[in-house]
Design a protein around this motif. Structure first.
Motif, mmCIF file in Angstrom:
data_model
loop_
_atom_site.group_PDB
_atom_site.id
_atom_site.type_symbol
_atom_site.label_atom_id
_atom_site.label_comp_id
_atom_site.label_asym_id
_atom_site.label_seq_id
_atom_site.Cartn_x
_atom_site.Cartn_y
_atom_site.Cartn_z
ATOM 1 N N GLN A 104 0.833 -1.188 0.000
ATOM 2 C CA GLN A 104 0.000 0.000 0.000
ATOM 3 C C GLN A 104 0.882 1.258 0.000
ATOM 4 O OE1 GLN A 104 -3.323 -0.077 -0.202
ATOM 5 N NE2 GLN A 104 -3.327 -2.318 -0.185
ATOM 6 N N LEU A 105 0.651 2.134 -0.961
ATOM 7 C CA LEU A 105 1.388 3.386 -1.025
ATOM 8 C C LEU A 105 0.902 4.332 0.065
ATOM 9 C CD1 LEU A 105 1.473 3.998 -4.885
ATOM 10 C CD2 LEU A 105 3.222 2.963 -3.450
ATOM 11 N N ARG A 106 1.837 5.030 0.673
ATOM 12 C CA ARG A 106 1.506 5.971 1.739
ATOM 13 C C ARG A 106 1.705 7.398 1.218
ATOM 14 N NH1 ARG A 106 -1.487 2.995 5.120
ATOM 15 N NH2 ARG A 106 -0.385 1.089 5.736
ATOM 16 N N LYS A 107 0.688 8.204 1.350
ATOM 17 C CA LYS A 107 0.774 9.583 0.900
ATOM 18 C C LYS A 107 1.384 10.449 1.991
ATOM 19 C CE LYS A 107 -1.972 13.374 -0.971
ATOM 20 N NZ LYS A 107 -3.338 13.851 -1.357
ATOM 21 N N ILE A 108 2.356 11.297 1.584
ATOM 22 C CA ILE A 108 2.985 12.226 2.522
ATOM 23 C C ILE A 108 2.109 13.473 2.619
ATOM 24 C CG2 ILE A 108 5.062 13.567 3.023
ATOM 25 C CD1 ILE A 108 6.637 11.550 1.389
ATOM 26 N N CYS A 109 1.539 13.703 3.770
ATOM 27 C CA CYS A 109 0.576 14.798 3.932
ATOM 28 C C CYS A 109 1.246 16.164 3.976
ATOM 29 C CB CYS A 109 -0.245 14.576 5.209
ATOM 30 S SG CYS A 109 -1.210 13.037 5.200
ATOM 31 N N SER A 110 2.451 16.244 4.520
ATOM 32 C CA SER A 110 3.123 17.532 4.634
ATOM 33 C C SER A 110 3.668 17.975 3.275
ATOM 34 C CB SER A 110 4.273 17.437 5.634
ATOM 35 O OG SER A 110 5.058 18.614 5.609
ATOM 36 N N PRO A 111 3.254 19.154 2.764
ATOM 37 C CA PRO A 111 3.775 19.610 1.466
ATOM 38 C C PRO A 111 5.277 19.824 1.479
ATOM 39 C CG PRO A 111 1.823 20.859 2.119
ATOM 40 C CD PRO A 111 2.229 20.060 3.307
ATOM 41 N N ILE A 112 5.806 20.351 2.571
ATOM 42 C CA ILE A 112 7.252 20.580 2.649
ATOM 43 C C ILE A 112 8.001 19.246 2.677
ATOM 44 C CG2 ILE A 112 9.109 21.549 4.054
ATOM 45 C CD1 ILE A 112 7.166 23.660 5.041
ATOM 46 N N GLY A 113 7.528 18.335 3.518
ATOM 47 C CA GLY A 113 8.165 17.023 3.583
ATOM 48 C C GLY A 113 8.091 16.287 2.259
ATOM 49 N N ASN A 114 6.956 16.423 1.574
ATOM 50 C CA ASN A 114 6.779 15.779 0.282
ATOM 51 C C ASN A 114 7.753 16.353 -0.740
ATOM 52 O OD1 ASN A 114 5.395 14.016 -1.536
ATOM 53 N ND2 ASN A 114 4.413 15.818 -2.409
ATOM 54 N N ALA A 115 7.923 17.680 -0.740
ATOM 55 C CA ALA A 115 8.816 18.327 -1.690
ATOM 56 C C ALA A 115 10.278 17.965 -1.418
ATOM 57 C CB ALA A 115 8.634 19.840 -1.633
#
Length: 308
Positions: free
Chosen positions: A27-38
């Protein structure tokens, strides 16, 4: 060797059979934090560039004219002349062919030994099987140069192990060395695969009257087949670029690819540099093809569930 013995000690203490009753997709996990994702994506793409750019340049310059190699940052023109030379000139193609043939022979021999030895080692625990188990890992402990010297000393005179033949200076001494080098990797991974087999499979087959050989062929081998295929591909890829052993044991009849690459690197002829880039590209392409094929063949392999 101490680390190997320690890992075997912990393996022997417990059971490492997987406990999942049904397969479940990752299962893929989505990174909710925009900064952390970037930040995560930035470093991920940076790592991809660090790994991919050198490989891309090697592949690109393998299609470049020899005169542009080492001079131009990006080749201004592309040609198939370098590849045509490798596949049409016998002296250029022979090292690649020799490495493929000897690696295949070595991997096949090592695989036969491993598939026979690992069940014996795990099935009958005694001082003799423990000694045999440790022996298989000696090529990881002994440097390749010392291993090559040992083979030279052993087979430079008539040896009863090979029918009183002298292997030094012949074709088969290098493939034998390749097989010895491949054994530790195969034994280590297949040992883990055999340890991870649920004993219920074997017990169920035995209770239904299946013989030992039948259980091994219809139950055990299908379970470990994906690991066998992948490990064989990994060992084959490693042998294609094995240099220290090759430098000591090759002769004019079986000159392997690593020796041809080193010889070309020492030459001032730009055409030899072009050949080297083609050799490296072919090794990478062949290795990738082997890995993809192994994963493709091994996908979905498992024990037969229809009938014993």
């Amino acid at each position: 060797m101490a680390l190997i013995l320690l890992s075997q000690y912990y393996e022997a203490r417990g059971s490492y059979v997987g406990g999942a009753k049904a397969t479940a997709p990752i299962q893929l996990r989505k990174i909710c934090s925009p900064i952390g994702n970037a930040v995560l994506h930035f470093f991920a793409y940076l790592l991809v560039a660090i790994y991919a750019v050198p490989i891309a340049l090697v592949v690109l310059f393998s299609f470049a004219p020899a005169a542009s190699i080492g001079i131009e940052v990006i080749p201004s023109s592309l040609t198939l002349k370098n590849y045509a030379r490798v596949f049409t000139e016998g002296t250029a193609f022979l090292p690649f062919f020799n490495s493929i043939v000897m690696s295949l022979a070595a991997v096949s021999a090592a695989l036969v030994v491993t598939l026979f030895a690992v069940p014996v080692i795990l099935g009958r625990r005694s001082w003799l099987t423990r000694l045999l188990d440790i022996t298989f890992f000696l090529p990881w402990v002994v440097p390749s140069i010392l291993l090559a010297v040992g083979l030279i000393v052993t087979f430079d005179t008539p040896n009863p192990l090979v029918g009183n033949a002298v292997l030094l200076g012949g074709y088969w001494l290098l493939p034998i060395g390749y097989a010895i080098v491949a054994l530790p990797l195969m034994v280590r991974f297949l040992r883990a695969a055999f340890v991870g087999i649920d004993p219920a499979y074997n017990e169920a087959a035995r209770s239904m009257g299946a013989t030992g050989l039948y259980r091994y062929r219809r139950i055990i081998l299908p379970i470990v087949a994906p690991t066998v295929i992948l490990v064989a591909g990994m060992a084959f890829n490693d042998l294609l670029s094995e240099y220290p052993l090759s430098a000591f044991l090759y002769n004019v009849n079986n000159k392997p690819l690593p020796i041809a690459i080193v010889d070309s690197s020492l030459s001032v002829d730009p055409e030899q540099a072009a050949l080297n880039l083609v050799y490296v590209t072919l090794i990478m392409a062949f290795s990738l093809a082997i890995i993809l094929l192994a994963e493709r063949i091994g996908l979905g392999k498992g024990p037969e569930t229809t009938t014993l």
